[in-house]
Design an enzyme around this catalytic site. Sequence first.
Site, mmCIF file in Angstrom:
data_model
loop_
_atom_site.group_PDB
_atom_site.id
_atom_site.type_symbol
_atom_site.label_atom_id
_atom_site.label_comp_id
_atom_site.label_asym_id
_atom_site.label_seq_id
_atom_site.Cartn_x
_atom_site.Cartn_y
_atom_site.Cartn_z
ATOM 1 N N ASP A 199 -24.795 29.662 -3.624
ATOM 2 C CA ASP A 199 -23.495 30.253 -4.099
ATOM 3 C C ASP A 199 -22.137 29.468 -3.816
ATOM 4 O OD1 ASP A 199 -25.104 32.404 -5.070
ATOM 5 O OD2 ASP A 199 -24.446 33.688 -3.546
ATOM 6 N N ARG A 200 -21.420 29.434 -4.730
ATOM 7 C CA ARG A 200 -20.022 28.757 -4.416
ATOM 8 C C ARG A 200 -19.269 29.097 -3.184
ATOM 9 N NH1 ARG A 200 -15.481 28.949 -9.056
ATOM 10 N NH2 ARG A 200 -13.904 27.397 -8.411
#
Length: 342
Positions: A142-143
């Site tokens: 995930d970012r």
Amino acid sequence: MSVQTRIVSEDEADLRLDRWFRRHFPNVTQGALQKLCRTGQVRVDGKRVTGASRLVPAQTVRIPPLPDASAVAKEGPPPLDPMLAREIERMVIYRDDKVIVLNKPSGLATQGGPGIIKHVDMMLEGLQGDSEHRPRLVHRIDRDTSGILLLARTPGVAAKLAAAFRGRDVHKTYWAVVVGRPTPASGVIDQPLAKLGAGNGALVIAAERDDEDAAHARTEYETLDGAGRKISWLGLSPLTGRTHQLRVHCESLGTPILGDPRYGGKLAHPEGFTDRLHLHARALDIPHPDGGRLMVAAPLPPHMRDTFKDLGFVAGETPKPERRHGGGAERAVAKTGRSARR
């Protein structure tokens, strides 16, 4: 362009001819290739083939004149900004002739999408060097998650590692700081997940076991330390690879990850703490393409390091990358998680 021949490399073993063509001549359409094969203009070791034919190392592929290929090759992508090249070089924590391992910072997306103007995938040219192949992402995180991101240096290596991920021969360890203290202190979260919506705005929720649209999801967890019952440090090992699995599983325990912008609500944002996701891909243990296993660990990002210091959690030194030529992968990953309390 005149007739040429190319030799199939070891890295391209068992690759379909049409996929081999897409790698070397991306402007040639599937229909055009089928016609070239049907008319005998494309041959392998002098024999007629189809696009579905499997290739063997050391075979020779006859390529007829492809007028547009040289033009596409000359155009190429624009050169990478030197600042981005230096930035991704600083992320490298391990590199050999088959793989590269990055320590991705929190806040940097792995790939592009709506509203994303900077991501790891656009920076990979900076790690290509003299190779004819641009490194490829093997998986994503995930970012807002920091930590280990694995790259393959050739398409063949990417295929092998992707198969290892699908076959559950890859062992991943994450560290998370959560709000609360899980009960029991360790165990396996066996909670199906369902996705609501699509794209970057999709939300993942804990689902009922009889929900036909839900995906099976399991996570091992262990409480590594705690500050009373208010904050805990967990070691997490996903046994499946669902979107936002660790974040939703922690929430389902009643202990959302500290600073989670999407899950946990107000409980995930207590006063006095940095409002950033405290989830870190700490260690990765993979079958190395050349045999044996590779174990790599990534140091904590600055915001988690500060939180550890404030709470008295002792992460210890980050183990150096290690190649092994035997078993014991699962024990090694678990040891990486527990060693921080010593």
